[in-house]
Design an enzyme around this catalytic site. Sequence first.
Site, PDB file in Angstrom:
ATOM      1  N   GLY A  61       0.830  -1.193   0.000  1.00 35.55           N
ATOM      2  CA  GLY A  61       0.000   0.000   0.000  1.00 35.55           C
ATOM      3  C   GLY A  61       0.859   1.235   0.000  1.00 35.55           C
ATOM      4  O   GLY A  61       2.056   1.192  -0.333  1.00 35.55           O
TER       5      GLY A  61
ATOM      6  N   ASP B 200      -9.976   2.763  14.856  1.00 33.35           N
ATOM      7  CA  ASP B 200     -10.024   2.652  13.393  1.00 33.35           C
ATOM      8  C   ASP B 200     -10.640   1.318  12.982  1.00 33.35           C
ATOM      9  O   ASP B 200     -10.128   0.628  12.101  1.00 33.35           O
ATOM     10  CB  ASP B 200      -8.624   2.808  12.797  1.00 33.35           C
TER      11      ASP B 200
END
Length: 452
Positions: free
Chosen positions: A17, A133
Amino acid sequence: MRTHIGKFEIVRLLGQGAMGEVYLGRDPGIGREVAIKTIRPALIGEDMGGDLRDRFAREAKAAGLLQHPNVVTVFEFGTDGDLLYLVMEYVPGEDLATLLQRGELRPSELLEILAQVCEGLAQAHKHGIIHRDIKPTNVMVQKEDGELHAKVMDFGVAKLNDGELTQTGHVVGTLAYMAPEYLRTGKSQPASDLFSVGVILHEGLSGERPFAAPSSGAMVYTIIHDEPHPLEDTTFEGVSPSVKALANRLLAKDPSSRFPTATDAARALRAAKNPTWIAPLDDATVALPGSSGSGHPMASTPRKARPEWAVWAVGLGVLALATGIGLASLRKVSTPAPPAVNTHINEVVLEEAARQMDAKPEHALKLVQEVIDATPDNQPVDPDAYALKMAIYYRMGFMELLEATAQEARDRKTSGAEMLKNAKFRAMLEKDKVHGRKLSADLRERLLKGEN
Protein backbone atom coordinates in the site's frame (compact mmCIF):
# COMPACT_ATOMS: atom_id res chain seq x y z
CA MET A 1 12.66 -8.66 -3.21
CA ARG A 2 14.48 -8.97 0.10
CA THR A 3 15.28 -12.45 1.35
CA HIS A 4 15.31 -11.54 5.05
CA ILE A 5 13.94 -8.91 7.39
CA GLY A 6 15.69 -9.14 10.72
CA LYS A 7 15.96 -12.83 11.54
CA PHE A 8 12.86 -13.70 9.50
CA GLU A 9 12.97 -15.35 6.08
CA ILE A 10 10.77 -13.78 3.40
CA VAL A 11 8.49 -16.26 1.61
CA ARG A 12 6.44 -13.97 -0.60
CA LEU A 13 4.73 -10.60 -0.85
CA LEU A 14 1.20 -10.58 0.56
CA GLY A 15 0.24 -7.01 -0.30
CA GLN A 16 1.40 -3.45 -0.54
CA GLY A 17 0.00 0.00 0.00
CA ALA A 18 0.97 3.63 0.31
CA MET A 19 3.02 3.11 3.48
CA GLY A 20 4.80 -0.13 2.72
CA GLU A 21 4.50 -3.85 2.16
CA VAL A 22 3.25 -6.89 4.04
CA TYR A 23 5.20 -10.10 3.57
CA LEU A 24 4.64 -13.72 4.46
CA GLY A 25 7.68 -14.68 6.48
CA ARG A 26 9.04 -17.61 8.43
CA ASP A 27 10.65 -17.68 11.85
CA PRO A 28 13.71 -19.91 11.25
CA GLY A 29 13.94 -20.85 14.90
CA ILE A 30 10.55 -22.55 15.18
CA GLY A 31 9.39 -22.67 11.56
CA ARG A 32 6.29 -20.57 12.26
CA GLU A 33 4.77 -18.55 9.44
CA VAL A 34 4.30 -14.87 10.26
CA ALA A 35 3.08 -11.71 8.58
CA ILE A 36 5.67 -8.93 8.46
CA LYS A 37 4.38 -5.38 8.04
CA THR A 38 6.92 -2.81 6.89
CA ILE A 39 7.22 0.90 6.22
CA ARG A 40 8.94 2.05 3.05
CA PRO A 41 12.41 3.50 3.77
CA ALA A 42 11.61 6.59 1.68
CA LEU A 43 8.68 7.40 3.93
CA ILE A 44 10.83 7.09 7.02
CA GLY A 45 13.15 9.68 5.56
CA GLU A 46 10.20 12.07 5.17
CA ASP A 47 9.04 11.39 8.71
CA MET A 48 10.64 14.44 10.27
CA GLY A 49 8.39 14.40 13.32
CA GLY A 50 8.68 10.68 13.96
CA ASP A 51 4.95 10.12 13.36
CA LEU A 52 5.38 6.94 11.33
CA ARG A 53 7.80 5.44 13.81
CA ASP A 54 5.46 6.38 16.64
CA ARG A 55 2.52 4.80 14.86
CA PHE A 56 4.38 1.54 14.41
CA ALA A 57 5.47 1.61 18.04
CA ARG A 58 1.86 2.25 19.08
CA GLU A 59 0.62 -0.76 17.16
CA ALA A 60 3.29 -2.98 18.68
CA LYS A 61 2.68 -1.71 22.20
CA ALA A 62 -1.11 -1.85 21.98
CA ALA A 63 -1.50 -5.20 20.27
CA GLY A 64 1.38 -6.71 22.22
CA LEU A 65 -0.69 -6.33 25.37
CA LEU A 66 -3.50 -8.42 23.94
CA GLN A 67 -3.83 -12.18 23.79
CA HIS A 68 -7.23 -13.10 22.43
CA PRO A 69 -8.60 -15.43 19.72
CA ASN A 70 -10.21 -12.45 17.96
CA VAL A 71 -7.15 -10.17 17.94
CA VAL A 72 -4.17 -10.62 15.63
CA THR A 73 -1.20 -11.39 17.88
CA VAL A 74 1.88 -9.19 17.55
CA PHE A 75 5.17 -10.98 18.20
CA GLU A 76 7.90 -8.44 17.59
CA PHE A 77 8.73 -4.88 16.54
CA GLY A 78 12.12 -3.92 15.19
CA THR A 79 14.33 -2.21 12.66
CA ASP A 80 16.49 -3.60 9.90
CA GLY A 81 18.75 -0.84 8.65
CA ASP A 82 16.38 1.99 7.82
CA LEU A 83 13.38 -0.36 7.58
CA LEU A 84 10.74 -0.55 10.31
CA TYR A 85 8.93 -3.84 10.66
CA LEU A 86 6.21 -5.41 12.75
CA VAL A 87 5.94 -9.19 13.04
CA MET A 88 2.48 -10.56 13.70
CA GLU A 89 0.38 -13.66 13.48
CA TYR A 90 -0.26 -14.77 9.90
CA VAL A 91 -4.00 -15.11 9.30
CA PRO A 92 -4.78 -16.94 6.06
CA GLY A 93 -8.06 -15.56 4.81
CA GLU A 94 -9.55 -12.34 3.49
CA ASP A 95 -10.43 -9.06 5.04
CA LEU A 96 -14.07 -8.24 5.69
CA ALA A 97 -14.06 -5.49 3.05
CA THR A 98 -13.33 -8.05 0.33
CA LEU A 99 -16.12 -10.32 1.53
CA LEU A 100 -18.60 -7.46 1.64
CA GLN A 101 -17.64 -6.31 -1.84
CA ARG A 102 -18.33 -9.79 -3.20
CA GLY A 103 -21.65 -9.96 -1.37
CA GLU A 104 -20.91 -13.45 -0.13
CA LEU A 105 -21.93 -13.08 3.51
CA ARG A 106 -25.39 -13.95 4.76
CA PRO A 107 -26.77 -11.59 7.42
CA SER A 108 -26.29 -14.27 10.08
CA GLU A 109 -22.63 -14.64 9.09
CA LEU A 110 -22.10 -10.89 9.28
CA LEU A 111 -23.60 -10.85 12.77
CA GLU A 112 -21.29 -13.65 13.90
CA ILE A 113 -18.22 -11.88 12.51
CA LEU A 114 -19.13 -8.62 14.23
CA ALA A 115 -19.89 -10.44 17.48
CA GLN A 116 -16.35 -11.81 17.37
CA VAL A 117 -15.00 -8.34 16.55
CA CYS A 118 -16.75 -7.03 19.66
CA GLU A 119 -15.27 -9.84 21.74
CA GLY A 120 -11.81 -8.85 20.55
CA LEU A 121 -12.58 -5.21 21.30
CA ALA A 122 -13.81 -6.15 24.77
CA GLN A 123 -10.38 -7.60 25.51
CA ALA A 124 -8.71 -4.42 24.25
CA HIS A 125 -11.03 -2.20 26.27
CA LYS A 126 -10.25 -4.20 29.42
CA HIS A 127 -6.60 -3.25 28.91
CA GLY A 128 -7.53 0.41 28.44
CA ILE A 129 -6.95 0.27 24.67
CA ILE A 130 -9.36 1.91 22.22
CA HIS A 131 -8.82 0.83 18.61
CA ARG A 132 -10.16 4.03 16.93
CA ASP A 133 -10.02 2.65 13.39
CA ILE A 134 -12.45 -0.25 13.25
CA LYS A 135 -13.42 -0.78 9.61
CA PRO A 136 -13.83 -3.77 7.25
CA THR A 137 -10.22 -3.70 6.02
CA ASN A 138 -9.02 -4.10 9.62
CA VAL A 139 -10.96 -7.31 10.20
CA MET A 140 -9.46 -10.55 8.87
CA VAL A 141 -11.84 -13.46 8.36
CA GLN A 142 -10.93 -17.14 8.12
CA LYS A 143 -13.26 -19.88 6.95
CA GLU A 144 -12.54 -23.36 8.27
CA ASP A 145 -14.93 -26.30 7.99
CA GLY A 146 -17.82 -23.93 7.43
CA GLU A 147 -16.97 -21.88 10.51
CA LEU A 148 -16.04 -18.20 10.40
CA HIS A 149 -13.30 -16.81 12.58
CA ALA A 150 -12.65 -13.05 12.76
CA LYS A 151 -9.58 -11.25 14.03
CA VAL A 152 -9.16 -7.51 14.62
CA MET A 153 -5.86 -6.11 13.38
CA ASP A 154 -3.99 -2.84 12.89
CA PHE A 155 -3.84 -1.09 16.23
CA GLY A 156 -1.68 1.57 14.61
CA VAL A 157 -4.01 4.38 15.64
CA ALA A 158 -5.02 2.80 18.95
CA LYS A 159 -5.16 4.93 22.06
CA LEU A 160 -4.19 3.83 25.54
CA ASN A 161 -6.32 5.36 28.26
CA ASP A 162 -3.19 6.77 29.90
CA GLY A 163 -3.15 9.26 27.02
CA GLU A 164 0.51 8.87 26.13
CA LEU A 165 -0.10 7.70 22.59
CA THR A 166 -2.05 10.62 21.18
CA GLN A 167 -2.47 14.35 21.53
CA THR A 168 -5.77 15.65 22.83
CA GLY A 169 -7.97 16.82 19.99
CA HIS A 170 -5.95 15.07 17.29
CA VAL A 171 -8.30 12.91 15.22
CA VAL A 172 -6.98 9.85 13.43
CA GLY A 173 -8.82 7.01 11.75
CA THR A 174 -11.23 6.66 8.82
CA LEU A 175 -13.88 9.37 8.65
CA ALA A 176 -16.85 7.27 7.50
CA TYR A 177 -16.50 5.02 10.57
CA MET A 178 -15.79 7.71 13.19
CA ALA A 179 -18.18 8.28 16.08
CA PRO A 180 -19.84 11.70 16.48
CA GLU A 181 -18.30 12.34 19.90
CA TYR A 182 -14.86 11.60 18.45
CA LEU A 183 -15.42 14.09 15.64
CA ARG A 184 -16.71 16.71 18.07
CA THR A 185 -13.91 16.50 20.60
CA GLY A 186 -11.04 14.42 19.24
CA LYS A 187 -11.48 12.19 22.30
CA SER A 188 -12.42 8.54 21.90
CA GLN A 189 -13.92 6.07 24.33
CA PRO A 190 -14.81 2.37 24.14
CA ALA A 191 -18.28 3.25 22.84
CA SER A 192 -16.60 4.98 19.89
CA ASP A 193 -15.39 1.58 18.67
CA LEU A 194 -18.96 0.25 18.97
CA PHE A 195 -20.24 3.06 16.73
CA SER A 196 -17.76 1.87 14.08
CA VAL A 197 -19.15 -1.66 14.44
CA GLY A 198 -22.60 -0.19 13.84
CA VAL A 199 -21.42 1.42 10.61
CA ILE A 200 -20.07 -1.93 9.41
CA LEU A 201 -23.31 -3.70 10.38
CA HIS A 202 -25.40 -1.21 8.44
CA GLU A 203 -23.02 -1.35 5.48
CA GLY A 204 -22.98 -5.16 5.45
CA LEU A 205 -26.76 -5.47 5.62
CA SER A 206 -27.72 -2.77 3.12
CA GLY A 207 -24.70 -2.43 0.87
CA GLU A 208 -24.29 1.24 1.78
CA ARG A 209 -22.94 3.14 4.74
CA PRO A 210 -25.42 4.77 7.11
CA PHE A 211 -24.05 8.26 6.50
CA ALA A 212 -23.14 9.64 3.09
CA ALA A 213 -22.03 13.09 1.95
CA PRO A 214 -20.24 14.56 -1.07
CA SER A 215 -17.28 15.92 0.91
CA SER A 216 -15.42 15.42 4.16
CA GLY A 217 -16.84 18.57 5.75
CA ALA A 218 -20.39 17.57 4.92
CA MET A 219 -19.67 14.06 6.20
CA VAL A 220 -18.56 15.43 9.57
CA TYR A 221 -21.80 17.39 9.91
CA THR A 222 -23.92 14.42 8.78
CA ILE A 223 -22.40 12.00 11.26
CA ILE A 224 -22.79 14.46 14.14
CA HIS A 225 -26.36 15.56 13.37
CA ASP A 226 -28.26 13.41 10.90
CA GLU A 227 -30.12 10.13 11.23
CA PRO A 228 -28.62 7.09 9.48
CA HIS A 229 -30.22 5.97 6.24
CA PRO A 230 -33.04 3.59 7.21
CA LEU A 231 -32.49 -0.12 6.78
CA GLU A 232 -34.99 -1.89 4.52
CA ASP A 233 -36.81 -4.91 5.93
CA THR A 234 -35.43 -7.07 3.11
CA THR A 235 -31.97 -6.85 4.68
CA PHE A 236 -33.08 -9.02 7.64
CA GLU A 237 -33.50 -12.28 5.74
CA GLY A 238 -32.81 -15.23 8.01
CA VAL A 239 -32.15 -13.10 11.11
CA SER A 240 -34.22 -11.21 13.67
CA PRO A 241 -36.03 -8.07 12.46
CA SER A 242 -34.66 -6.54 15.67
CA VAL A 243 -31.36 -6.15 13.83
CA LYS A 244 -32.71 -2.74 12.84
CA ALA A 245 -32.99 -1.72 16.50
CA LEU A 246 -29.57 -3.20 17.15
CA ALA A 247 -27.96 -1.19 14.35
CA ASN A 248 -29.67 2.01 15.52
CA ARG A 249 -28.45 1.45 19.06
CA LEU A 250 -24.86 1.01 17.93
CA LEU A 251 -25.22 4.21 15.88
CA ALA A 252 -26.68 6.27 18.72
CA LYS A 253 -25.35 9.83 18.78
CA ASP A 254 -25.02 9.65 22.56
CA PRO A 255 -22.27 7.12 23.42
CA SER A 256 -24.00 6.31 26.71
CA SER A 257 -27.01 5.08 24.72
CA ARG A 258 -24.96 2.39 22.99
CA PHE A 259 -24.09 -0.84 24.78
CA PRO A 260 -22.42 -0.59 28.20
CA THR A 261 -19.57 -2.81 27.00
CA ALA A 262 -18.37 -4.51 23.85
CA THR A 263 -19.24 -7.82 25.50
CA ASP A 264 -22.89 -6.74 25.76
CA ALA A 265 -22.83 -5.75 22.08
CA ALA A 266 -21.39 -9.15 21.16
CA ARG A 267 -24.19 -10.94 23.01
CA ALA A 268 -26.86 -8.92 21.23
CA LEU A 269 -25.27 -9.42 17.80
CA ARG A 270 -25.12 -13.15 18.33
CA ALA A 271 -28.67 -13.28 19.70
CA ALA A 272 -29.94 -11.48 16.59
CA LYS A 273 -28.89 -14.47 14.48
CA ASN A 274 -32.04 -16.15 15.81
CA PRO A 275 -35.01 -15.02 13.63
CA THR A 276 -37.33 -15.22 16.65
CA TRP A 277 -35.22 -12.99 18.90
CA ILE A 278 -36.91 -9.75 19.89
CA ALA A 279 -34.85 -6.83 21.16
CA PRO A 280 -36.11 -5.21 24.38
CA LEU A 281 -37.12 -2.16 22.33
CA ASP A 282 -37.28 -1.94 18.54
CA ASP A 283 -36.90 1.84 18.43
CA ALA A 284 -33.34 2.30 19.65
CA THR A 285 -32.15 5.76 20.43
CA VAL A 286 -30.28 8.02 18.08
CA ALA A 287 -30.71 11.01 20.38
CA LEU A 288 -28.07 13.65 20.87
CA PRO A 289 -26.19 13.85 24.17
CA GLY A 290 -28.17 15.62 26.84
CA SER A 291 -31.61 14.22 25.92
CA SER A 292 -33.43 12.55 28.75
CA GLY A 293 -34.13 8.85 28.56
CA SER A 294 -36.86 6.62 29.91
CA GLY A 295 -34.43 4.68 32.06
CA HIS A 296 -34.52 1.67 29.77
CA PRO A 297 -31.07 0.83 28.39
CA MET A 298 -32.30 1.07 24.80
CA ALA A 299 -34.64 4.02 25.15
CA SER A 300 -34.34 7.76 25.22
CA THR A 301 -36.21 10.83 24.14
CA PRO A 302 -36.56 10.91 20.33
CA ARG A 303 -34.91 13.73 18.45
CA LYS A 304 -37.17 16.60 17.60
CA ALA A 305 -37.52 17.57 13.98
CA ARG A 306 -35.28 20.45 13.06
CA PRO A 307 -37.26 23.64 12.24
CA GLU A 308 -36.92 25.39 8.91
CA TRP A 309 -33.69 27.39 9.06
CA ALA A 310 -35.01 30.68 7.72
CA VAL A 311 -37.90 30.72 10.21
CA TRP A 312 -35.52 29.92 13.09
CA ALA A 313 -33.03 32.57 12.00
CA VAL A 314 -35.56 35.36 11.67
CA GLY A 315 -37.23 34.41 14.96
CA LEU A 316 -33.89 34.40 16.77
CA GLY A 317 -32.98 37.78 15.32
CA VAL A 318 -36.29 39.32 16.41
CA LEU A 319 -35.86 37.91 19.92
CA ALA A 320 -32.31 39.23 20.19
CA LEU A 321 -33.24 42.69 19.00
CA ALA A 322 -36.45 42.92 21.03
CA THR A 323 -34.76 42.04 24.29
CA GLY A 324 -31.58 44.02 23.64
CA ILE A 325 -29.27 41.07 24.12
CA GLY A 326 -26.74 39.58 21.71
CA LEU A 327 -26.80 36.15 20.17
CA ALA A 328 -23.99 35.03 22.46
CA SER A 329 -26.20 35.32 25.52
CA LEU A 330 -28.83 33.07 23.92
CA ARG A 331 -26.61 30.01 24.07
CA LYS A 332 -27.82 27.15 26.22
CA VAL A 333 -26.24 27.42 29.62
CA SER A 334 -27.32 23.98 30.77
CA THR A 335 -25.03 22.13 28.36
CA PRO A 336 -21.58 21.35 29.84
CA ALA A 337 -18.68 23.13 28.18
CA PRO A 338 -17.22 20.94 25.42
CA PRO A 339 -13.58 19.79 25.53
CA ALA A 340 -10.68 21.44 23.77
CA VAL A 341 -11.24 22.75 20.27
CA ASN A 342 -10.48 20.31 17.48
CA THR A 343 -8.79 22.65 15.01
CA HIS A 344 -8.37 20.03 12.29
CA ILE A 345 -12.09 19.22 12.15
CA ASN A 346 -12.95 22.93 12.34
CA GLU A 347 -10.82 23.63 9.29
CA VAL A 348 -12.50 20.84 7.32
CA VAL A 349 -15.99 22.03 8.27
CA LEU A 350 -15.28 25.70 7.53
CA GLU A 351 -13.75 24.88 4.15
CA GLU A 352 -16.91 22.98 3.29
CA ALA A 353 -19.06 25.91 4.48
CA ALA A 354 -17.15 28.29 2.22
CA ARG A 355 -17.79 25.97 -0.74
CA GLN A 356 -21.49 25.64 0.05
CA MET A 357 -22.41 29.21 0.98
CA ASP A 358 -23.39 30.41 -2.50
CA ALA A 359 -25.44 27.39 -3.55
CA LYS A 360 -26.69 26.24 -0.13
CA PRO A 361 -26.37 29.12 2.33
CA GLU A 362 -28.65 27.47 4.93
CA HIS A 363 -26.47 24.37 5.00
CA ALA A 364 -23.30 26.44 5.14
CA LEU A 365 -24.71 28.42 8.07
CA LYS A 366 -25.36 25.20 9.99
CA LEU A 367 -21.78 24.10 9.44
CA VAL A 368 -20.38 27.41 10.66
CA GLN A 369 -22.65 27.46 13.70
CA GLU A 370 -21.46 23.97 14.62
CA VAL A 371 -17.89 25.27 14.86
CA ILE A 372 -18.95 28.23 16.97
CA ASP A 373 -21.11 26.14 19.32
CA ALA A 374 -18.35 23.57 19.77
CA THR A 375 -15.90 26.24 20.98
CA PRO A 376 -15.84 26.68 24.76
CA ASP A 377 -16.60 30.19 26.00
CA ASN A 378 -13.12 30.50 27.48
CA GLN A 379 -11.41 29.75 24.15
CA PRO A 380 -11.15 31.88 20.98
CA VAL A 381 -13.49 31.10 18.11
CA ASP A 382 -11.87 30.49 14.74
CA PRO A 383 -12.05 33.93 13.00
CA ASP A 384 -13.12 32.24 9.76
CA ALA A 385 -16.26 31.00 11.52
CA TYR A 386 -17.55 34.50 12.31
CA ALA A 387 -16.28 35.88 9.00
CA LEU A 388 -18.20 33.23 7.05
CA LYS A 389 -21.28 33.55 9.25
CA MET A 390 -21.51 37.27 8.48
CA ALA A 391 -20.87 36.68 4.77
CA ILE A 392 -23.64 34.06 4.70
CA TYR A 393 -26.11 36.33 6.48
CA TYR A 394 -25.26 39.03 3.93
CA ARG A 395 -25.94 36.52 1.14
CA MET A 396 -29.30 35.65 2.75
CA GLY A 397 -30.25 39.28 3.35
CA PHE A 398 -30.35 39.05 7.17
CA MET A 399 -28.66 42.35 7.98
CA GLU A 400 -29.87 42.48 11.59
CA LEU A 401 -28.42 39.05 12.25
CA LEU A 402 -25.18 40.06 10.56
CA GLU A 403 -24.83 43.03 12.92
CA ALA A 404 -25.69 40.84 15.91
CA THR A 405 -23.01 38.39 14.80
CA ALA A 406 -20.46 41.21 14.56
CA GLN A 407 -21.31 42.11 18.16
CA GLU A 408 -20.99 38.46 19.20
CA ALA A 409 -17.57 38.29 17.55
CA ARG A 410 -16.51 41.34 19.54
CA ASP A 411 -17.87 39.78 22.74
CA ARG A 412 -15.85 36.63 22.04
CA LYS A 413 -12.78 38.80 21.38
CA THR A 414 -12.39 37.44 17.87
CA SER A 415 -9.72 39.30 15.92
CA GLY A 416 -11.18 41.56 13.26
CA ALA A 417 -7.84 41.62 11.46
CA GLU A 418 -7.87 37.81 11.26
CA MET A 419 -11.48 37.80 10.03
CA LEU A 420 -10.47 40.20 7.29
CA LYS A 421 -8.07 37.56 5.93
CA ASN A 422 -11.08 35.45 4.93
CA ALA A 423 -11.61 35.94 1.19
CA LYS A 424 -15.41 35.53 1.28
CA PHE A 425 -15.74 38.04 4.13
CA ARG A 426 -13.51 40.64 2.52
CA ALA A 427 -15.25 40.24 -0.85
CA MET A 428 -18.59 40.82 0.88
CA LEU A 429 -17.35 44.05 2.45
CA GLU A 430 -15.82 45.32 -0.80
CA LYS A 431 -19.01 44.51 -2.71
CA ASP A 432 -21.14 46.35 -0.18
CA LYS A 433 -18.89 49.38 -0.31
CA VAL A 434 -19.12 49.64 -4.09
CA HIS A 435 -22.56 48.30 -4.95
CA GLY A 436 -24.72 47.07 -2.14
CA ARG A 437 -24.56 49.51 0.73
CA LYS A 438 -26.78 47.23 2.79
CA LEU A 439 -24.52 47.58 5.82
CA SER A 440 -24.33 50.68 7.93
CA ALA A 441 -21.34 52.77 6.85
CA ASP A 442 -19.90 52.73 10.37
CA LEU A 443 -20.00 48.93 10.66
CA ARG A 444 -18.61 48.41 7.16
CA GLU A 445 -15.68 50.75 7.71
CA ARG A 446 -14.82 49.24 11.08
CA LEU A 447 -14.84 45.76 9.62
CA LEU A 448 -12.74 46.86 6.64
CA LYS A 449 -10.19 48.28 9.07
CA GLY A 450 -10.05 45.01 10.94
CA GLU A 451 -11.63 46.58 14.00
CA ASN A 452 -14.19 44.89 16.21
